[in-house]
Design a protein around this motif. Sequence first.
Motif, PDB file in Angstrom:
ATOM      1  N   CYS A  21       0.834  -1.206   0.000  1.00  0.00           N
ATOM      2  CA  CYS A  21       0.000   0.000   0.000  1.00  0.00           C
ATOM      3  C   CYS A  21       0.871   1.259   0.000  1.00  0.00           C
ATOM      4  O   CYS A  21       0.613   2.205  -0.729  1.00  0.00           O
ATOM      5  CB  CYS A  21      -0.929  -0.040   1.202  1.00  0.00           C
ATOM      6  SG  CYS A  21      -2.229   1.188   1.172  1.00  0.00           S
ATOM      7  N   ARG A  60      -5.792   3.645   3.279  1.00  0.00           N
ATOM      8  CA  ARG A  60      -7.086   3.191   2.765  1.00  0.00           C
ATOM      9  C   ARG A  60      -8.228   4.090   3.243  1.00  0.00           C
ATOM     10  O   ARG A  60      -9.074   4.516   2.463  1.00  0.00           O
ATOM     11  CB  ARG A  60      -7.326   1.745   3.171  1.00  0.00           C
ATOM     12  CG  ARG A  60      -8.581   1.145   2.584  1.00  0.00           C
ATOM     13  CD  ARG A  60      -8.771  -0.312   2.961  1.00  0.00           C
ATOM     14  NE  ARG A  60      -8.872  -0.471   4.410  1.00  0.00           N
ATOM     15  CZ  ARG A  60      -7.993  -1.143   5.165  1.00  0.00           C
ATOM     16  NH1 ARG A  60      -6.940  -1.708   4.620  1.00  0.00           N
ATOM     17  NH2 ARG A  60      -8.161  -1.241   6.468  1.00  0.00           N
ATOM     18  N   PRO A  67      -3.027   1.724  -8.135  1.00  0.00           N
ATOM     19  CA  PRO A  67      -3.579   0.560  -7.437  1.00  0.00           C
ATOM     20  C   PRO A  67      -3.556   0.680  -5.907  1.00  0.00           C
ATOM     21  O   PRO A  67      -3.312  -0.297  -5.206  1.00  0.00           O
ATOM     22  CB  PRO A  67      -2.663  -0.572  -7.900  1.00  0.00           C
ATOM     23  CG  PRO A  67      -1.346   0.097  -8.108  1.00  0.00           C
ATOM     24  CD  PRO A  67      -1.679   1.481  -8.639  1.00  0.00           C
ATOM     25  N   GLU A  93      -5.970   1.230  -3.527  1.00  0.00           N
ATOM     26  CA  GLU A  93      -6.969   0.465  -2.755  1.00  0.00           C
ATOM     27  C   GLU A  93      -6.773  -1.044  -2.889  1.00  0.00           C
ATOM     28  O   GLU A  93      -6.946  -1.778  -1.934  1.00  0.00           O
ATOM     29  CB  GLU A  93      -8.379   0.888  -3.160  1.00  0.00           C
ATOM     30  CG  GLU A  93      -8.671   2.284  -2.643  1.00  0.00           C
ATOM     31  CD  GLU A  93      -9.998   2.817  -3.103  1.00  0.00           C
ATOM     32  OE1 GLU A  93     -10.800   3.174  -2.223  1.00  0.00           O
ATOM     33  OE2 GLU A  93     -10.230   2.878  -4.323  1.00  0.00           O
ATOM     34  N   GLU A  94      -6.397  -1.491  -4.091  1.00  0.00           N
ATOM     35  CA  GLU A  94      -6.124  -2.925  -4.270  1.00  0.00           C
ATOM     36  C   GLU A  94      -4.925  -3.354  -3.432  1.00  0.00           C
ATOM     37  O   GLU A  94      -4.917  -4.428  -2.849  1.00  0.00           O
ATOM     38  CB  GLU A  94      -5.864  -3.250  -5.745  1.00  0.00           C
ATOM     39  CG  GLU A  94      -7.054  -3.047  -6.646  1.00  0.00           C
ATOM     40  CD  GLU A  94      -7.224  -1.601  -7.113  1.00  0.00           C
ATOM     41  OE1 GLU A  94      -6.307  -0.777  -6.912  1.00  0.00           O
ATOM     42  OE2 GLU A  94      -8.299  -1.290  -7.643  1.00  0.00           O
ATOM     43  N   GLN A 117      -5.647  -3.951   0.440  1.00  0.00           N
ATOM     44  CA  GLN A 117      -6.607  -4.986   0.873  1.00  0.00           C
ATOM     45  C   GLN A 117      -5.985  -5.933   1.863  1.00  0.00           C
ATOM     46  O   GLN A 117      -4.890  -6.320   1.814  1.00  0.00           O
ATOM     47  CB  GLN A 117      -7.136  -5.764  -0.328  1.00  0.00           C
ATOM     48  CG  GLN A 117      -7.937  -4.900  -1.265  1.00  0.00           C
ATOM     49  CD  GLN A 117      -9.164  -4.264  -0.619  1.00  0.00           C
ATOM     50  OE1 GLN A 117      -9.790  -4.857   0.236  1.00  0.00           O
ATOM     51  NE2 GLN A 117      -9.476  -3.054  -1.011  1.00  0.00           N
TER      52      GLN A 117
END
Length: 111
Positions: free
Chosen positions: A9, A69, A105, A107-108, A111
């Motif tokens: 992230c 996030r 990417p 948010e992906e 996760q």
Amino acid sequence: MPDEPMSECLRALHLTIVQHASSCTTVGGPNTLKRSEMKDVQRTLQNFFETAKHLFVELGACAADFFIRETVAFLRTKSSSFQDLQLDMADTAVETLLALFRVTPIEEACQ
């Protein structure tokens, strides 16, 4: 920066900063912002990254990823009503941030 330990992230957020910096050097284009707004966006991204990196060092990857996030999610949910959003940035700069978050990417990765 790539040699330092980071969560996926945090790497995605760093990628967003790099992409925005490179897009700032592109002349023209449909999404050209005023120079001061481009600087605001870059400064905001850098501060966001530094805060997340500090959380990563002090509290670990889960805390940093959660912060990233939730900050992105907050901006998305509040973007439709700027009067409720207390940011020291122009509306176009907030829209630019949201556009950057849509094409990276983040948010992906969180996760």
